[in-house]
Design a protein around this motif. Structure first.
Motif, PDB file in Angstrom:
ATOM      1  N   GLN A 269       0.331   6.690  19.027  1.00  0.00           N
ATOM      2  CA  GLN A 269      -0.422   6.919  17.806  1.00  0.00           C
ATOM      3  C   GLN A 269      -0.141   8.325  17.262  1.00  0.00           C
ATOM      4  O   GLN A 269      -0.794   8.766  16.328  1.00  0.00           O
ATOM      5  N   ASN A 270       0.819   9.004  17.856  1.00  0.00           N
ATOM      6  CA  ASN A 270       1.183  10.355  17.424  1.00  0.00           C
ATOM      7  C   ASN A 270       2.306  10.302  16.402  1.00  0.00           C
ATOM      8  O   ASN A 270       3.039   9.303  16.317  1.00  0.00           O
ATOM      9  N   GLY A 271       2.469  11.386  15.652  1.00  0.00           N
ATOM     10  CA  GLY A 271       3.545  11.415  14.675  1.00  0.00           C
ATOM     11  C   GLY A 271       3.888  12.806  14.194  1.00  0.00           C
ATOM     12  O   GLY A 271       3.204  13.784  14.508  1.00  0.00           O
ATOM     13  N   TRP A 272       4.990  12.875  13.453  1.00  0.00           N
ATOM     14  CA  TRP A 272       5.442  14.098  12.795  1.00  0.00           C
ATOM     15  C   TRP A 272       5.420  13.901  11.284  1.00  0.00           C
ATOM     16  O   TRP A 272       5.680  12.797  10.786  1.00  0.00           O
ATOM     17  N   GLN A 273       5.167  14.963  10.538  1.00  0.00           N
ATOM     18  CA  GLN A 273       5.408  14.944   9.107  1.00  0.00           C
ATOM     19  C   GLN A 273       6.917  14.948   8.845  1.00  0.00           C
ATOM     20  O   GLN A 273       7.696  15.435   9.663  1.00  0.00           O
ATOM     21  N   ILE A 274       7.322  14.435   7.694  1.00  0.00           N
ATOM     22  CA  ILE A 274       8.714  14.492   7.259  1.00  0.00           C
ATOM     23  C   ILE A 274       8.821  15.583   6.202  1.00  0.00           C
ATOM     24  O   ILE A 274       8.158  15.533   5.165  1.00  0.00           O
ATOM     25  N   ALA A 275       9.658  16.581   6.480  1.00  0.00           N
ATOM     26  CA  ALA A 275       9.786  17.727   5.575  1.00  0.00           C
ATOM     27  C   ALA A 275      10.909  17.558   4.568  1.00  0.00           C
ATOM     28  O   ALA A 275      10.794  17.990   3.421  1.00  0.00           O
ATOM     29  N   ALA A 276      12.032  16.944   4.997  1.00  0.00           N
ATOM     30  CA  ALA A 276      13.200  16.864   4.115  1.00  0.00           C
ATOM     31  C   ALA A 276      14.254  15.959   4.736  1.00  0.00           C
ATOM     32  O   ALA A 276      14.098  15.469   5.861  1.00  0.00           O
ATOM     33  N   TRP A 277      15.330  15.754   3.985  1.00  0.00           N
ATOM     34  CA  TRP A 277      16.524  15.055   4.473  1.00  0.00           C
ATOM     35  C   TRP A 277      17.601  16.099   4.765  1.00  0.00           C
ATOM     36  O   TRP A 277      17.612  17.182   4.186  1.00  0.00           O
ATOM     37  N   GLU A 278      18.526  15.730   5.641  1.00  0.00           N
ATOM     38  CA  GLU A 278      19.696  16.568   5.889  1.00  0.00           C
ATOM     39  C   GLU A 278      20.821  15.693   6.397  1.00  0.00           C
ATOM     40  O   GLU A 278      20.622  14.861   7.277  1.00  0.00           O
ATOM     41  N   SER A 279      22.019  15.878   5.853  1.00  0.00           N
ATOM     42  CA  SER A 279      23.166  15.061   6.247  1.00  0.00           C
ATOM     43  C   SER A 279      23.527  15.309   7.710  1.00  0.00           C
ATOM     44  O   SER A 279      23.341  16.414   8.229  1.00  0.00           O
ATOM     45  N   PRO A 280      24.065  14.279   8.392  1.00  0.00           N
ATOM     46  CA  PRO A 280      24.410  14.432   9.811  1.00  0.00           C
ATOM     47  C   PRO A 280      25.620  15.325  10.029  1.00  0.00           C
ATOM     48  O   PRO A 280      26.542  15.353   9.216  1.00  0.00           O
ATOM     49  N   ILE A 281      25.598  16.038  11.144  1.00  0.00           N
ATOM     50  CA  ILE A 281      26.695  16.907  11.554  1.00  0.00           C
ATOM     51  C   ILE A 281      27.034  16.584  13.009  1.00  0.00           C
ATOM     52  O   ILE A 281      26.137  16.512  13.859  1.00  0.00           O
ATOM     53  N   ALA A 282      28.302  16.407  13.313  1.00  0.00           N
ATOM     54  CA  ALA A 282      28.740  16.090  14.668  1.00  0.00           C
ATOM     55  C   ALA A 282      28.276  17.159  15.647  1.00  0.00           C
ATOM     56  O   ALA A 282      28.309  18.354  15.352  1.00  0.00           O
TER      57      ALA A 282
ATOM     58  N   GLY B 187       0.784  -1.223   0.000  1.00  0.00           N
ATOM     59  CA  GLY B 187       0.000   0.000   0.000  1.00  0.00           C
ATOM     60  C   GLY B 187       0.811   1.264   0.000  1.00  0.00           C
ATOM     61  O   GLY B 187       0.272   2.357   0.179  1.00  0.00           O
ATOM     62  N   GLY B 188       2.135   1.133  -0.187  1.00  0.00           N
ATOM     63  CA  GLY B 188       2.978   2.315  -0.248  1.00  0.00           C
ATOM     64  C   GLY B 188       3.321   2.876   1.127  1.00  0.00           C
ATOM     65  O   GLY B 188       3.126   2.237   2.159  1.00  0.00           O
ATOM     66  N   ALA B 189       3.835   4.086   1.130  1.00  0.00           N
ATOM     67  CA  ALA B 189       4.285   4.723   2.368  1.00  0.00           C
ATOM     68  C   ALA B 189       3.822   6.166   2.409  1.00  0.00           C
ATOM     69  O   ALA B 189       3.420   6.749   1.392  1.00  0.00           O
ATOM     70  N   GLU B 190       3.867   6.738   3.608  1.00  0.00           N
ATOM     71  CA  GLU B 190       3.549   8.151   3.811  1.00  0.00           C
ATOM     72  C   GLU B 190       4.718   8.834   4.502  1.00  0.00           C
ATOM     73  O   GLU B 190       5.441   8.197   5.282  1.00  0.00           O
ATOM     74  N   PRO B 191       4.922  10.127   4.262  1.00  0.00           N
ATOM     75  CA  PRO B 191       6.032  10.848   4.891  1.00  0.00           C
ATOM     76  C   PRO B 191       5.711  11.268   6.318  1.00  0.00           C
ATOM     77  O   PRO B 191       5.635  12.448   6.643  1.00  0.00           O
ATOM     78  N   PHE B 192       5.530  10.272   7.177  1.00  0.00           N
ATOM     79  CA  PHE B 192       5.260  10.505   8.587  1.00  0.00           C
ATOM     80  C   PHE B 192       6.091   9.555   9.427  1.00  0.00           C
ATOM     81  O   PHE B 192       6.380   8.429   9.012  1.00  0.00           O
ATOM     82  N   VAL B 193       6.453   9.996  10.629  1.00  0.00           N
ATOM     83  CA  VAL B 193       7.205   9.163  11.564  1.00  0.00           C
ATOM     84  C   VAL B 193       6.486   9.175  12.909  1.00  0.00           C
ATOM     85  O   VAL B 193       6.059  10.226  13.395  1.00  0.00           O
ATOM     86  N   TYR B 194       6.326   7.988  13.492  1.00  0.00           N
ATOM     87  CA  TYR B 194       5.716   7.900  14.816  1.00  0.00           C
ATOM     88  C   TYR B 194       6.601   8.600  15.841  1.00  0.00           C
ATOM     89  O   TYR B 194       7.833   8.542  15.778  1.00  0.00           O
ATOM     90  N   ASP B 195       5.967   9.241  16.803  1.00  0.00           N
ATOM     91  CA  ASP B 195       6.685   9.920  17.881  1.00  0.00           C
ATOM     92  C   ASP B 195       5.985   9.630  19.197  1.00  0.00           C
ATOM     93  O   ASP B 195       4.769   9.813  19.310  1.00  0.00           O
TER      94      ASP B 195
END
Length: 512
Positions: free
Chosen positions: A344-357, A330-338
């Protein structure tokens, strides 16, 4: 879930018995969640990150963006660049020798936006990378070897080789032209939890059977939809079980009536990673290669199949990078459980960003829930380690990033209860451990079932736009005698380089 006007999402509570047939085709949307009992200083909107944690992440957001731009420019040609980190409210750039005029112009430009400081490095990234590769060739990592990982710091201080906790005599490592600091994993605490003297304290809503035989995640009635019973389209941070695994990983534990802790079953548990778009039009999930291969059959704790095994590609499997792609039904949605393991709560995913120390992040896992007391370590894309997999073997993964965690100021979850150690510091863990050890905070922040957790940060406009995904958790230092307090994840830049044709699935390009 196109058209959702807010990044904070709560799902309608609709508990179903295990194995119930008809589940909602899509997750219902309700107004933002109300506050939860997340402890002192907790968020007031039902999310894990406290106001102080969100404030730090918001302040670090422009610093991290500048750091990524500086790193990209510095890596464009050979130089004395060692790395970049966030520290003391500044972007700290580590450089060996004189900074070239062209690079100095980049630093000057970024300095007009955020504080930037150049610090002297003893070794460049290129020197340390070559030396680490040479050391890795000469030292067998994993198996019977005493060396569990090799990495180098973005601060340009040289290499670091980590030994197993009970490795015995420190080995004499070969000379590779760059100094090697040998560190030893702290030995894990041992001992049995003493039975409680009062009535059994059962974790909230965790209605496990009391007998050791027959413990199963399917014996529980889960909130639906939730981390433990995700519906379609799939969300990040949900519970997966590999039906093709050759054994278990201790990724789901419970406390029995006699107060002892036991594995719930002998299965391989992990977390569902995060969604991506493929050039073919498919929506896929990035998961640890140790968790599953593309054609492995995955189920949720209720026993429902969660992925399609047909039409997968061998190119979706990259064990040398520590990651794999699976195709959710059924595919995926840009959300992550929090939230906790039942959330049952979650955040939307806005973008990617490379890790920084040095950047503070949250980690959303299916076993322990979301932890926001985490900071990206100083080995960013530079660690090599052997990781046990679901087929009873192990893979050597390159380009890992270290993750440092702290539990003492973390959230209090419904299944956890804080207690105070003898020195007065709080321990946010399972309260029955107070009877076992009042000197040492022994519960681990994240467990084996959290491998596949999304690593993300919340920018200042996160409640409106969503979170920034930094990578996926793939390794809890897990050699037989190693400490389980250390973690590794694969950064977004390494994931993008491991697979062709994938891009971020975000609220802006989700077509549902």
């Amino acid at each position: 879930m196109a058209g959702v006007g807010f990044a904070t999402v709560a799902l309608a509570l609709n508990p179903l018995s295990a194995g119930a047939a008809e589940r909602p085709a899509a997750k219902p949307v309700a107004p933002p969640a109300s506050a939860t009992s997340a402890g002192p200083g907790a968020s007031t909107d039902g999310h894990t990150a406290t106001p102080a944690q969100r404030a730090r992440m918001a302040l670090e957001a422009p610093l991290a963006q500048a750091a990524v731009r500086i790193r990209t420019a510095a890596q464009a040609k050979p130089s004395g660049f060692a790395g970049v980190a966030l520290d003391d409210g500044k972007v700290q750039v580590y450089w060996k020798g004189s900074v070239p005029a062209e690079m100095q112009a980049v630093l000057d430009q970024e300095s007009r936006k955020v504080p930037v400081r150049v610090r002297t490095a003893a070794w460049s990234a290129q020197e340390m990378d070559r030396a680490a590769a040479a050391l890795n060739r000469k030292v067998r990592i994993g198996g019977e070897s005493t060396v569990s990982s090799i990495g180098w710091s973005v601060r340009g201080t040289g290499l670091r080789a980590t030994l197993h906790a009970r490795a015995g005599t420190t080995p004499r490592l070969p000379d590779v032209g760059v100094p090697v600091t040998v560190v030893r994993e702290p030995a894990p605490r041992t001992g049995a939890v003493k039975p409680s003297t009062d009535s059994p304290r059962t974790p909230a809503r965790q209605n496990w059977a009391t007998a050791k035989d027959g413990l199963s995640a399917a014996s529980v009635t889960w909130p639906d939809p939730s981390r433990q019973d995700d519906t379609t389209p799939a969300w990040a941070g949900a519970h997966l079980i590999n039906s093709n695994a050759t054994g278990g990983n201790g990724g789901w534990q419970t406390r029995l009536a006699d107060s002892t802790v036991a594995d719930a079953d002998t299965k391989w548990h992990c977390t569902s990673g995060f969604p991506v778009r493929h050039d073919s039009g498919a929506e896929l999930m990035v998961v640890p290669s140790s968790c599953a291969r593309p054609a492995h059959a995955l189920v949720d704790p209720s026993g429902d199949a969660v992925n399609d095994t047909a039409g997968t590609s061998s190119g979706w499997y990259a064990p040398s990078s520590g990651v794999s792609l699976v195709k959710p039904k059924g595919g995926a949605e840009p959300f992550v459980y929090d939230g906790d393991a039942w959330t049952q709560n979650g955040w939307q995913i806005a973008a990617w960003e490379s890790p920084i120390a040095g950047q503070q992040v949250c980690v959303s896992g299916a076993e322990r829930g979301t932890l926001c007391d985490a900071e990206i370590g100083d080995e960013v894309g530079t660690r090599t380690a052997s990781i046990s997999n679901s087929q009873g073997g192990g893979d050597q993964a390159f380009g890992l990033t270290s993750l440092d965690t702290s539990y003492h100021s973390g959230p209090v979850r419904p299944n956890n209860k804080p207690y105070t150690l003898k020195d007065g510091s709080p321990c946010f863990g399972f309260d029955f451990l107070e009877d076992f050890d009042a000197d040492y905070c022994s519960p681990y922040p994240l467990g084996p079932g959290d491998m596949g957790a999304v690593v993300y940060t919340i920018p200042a406009n996160g409640p409106q736009t969503g979170v920034l995904v930094k990578g996926v958790l793939v390794n809890q230092h897990q050699a037989p005698d190693a400490s389980p307090y250390g973690y590794d994840f694969v950064g977004i830049d390494k994931i993008a380089a491991s697979f062709t044709g994938i891009t971020a699935l975000t609220v802006d390009n989700d077509q549902k």
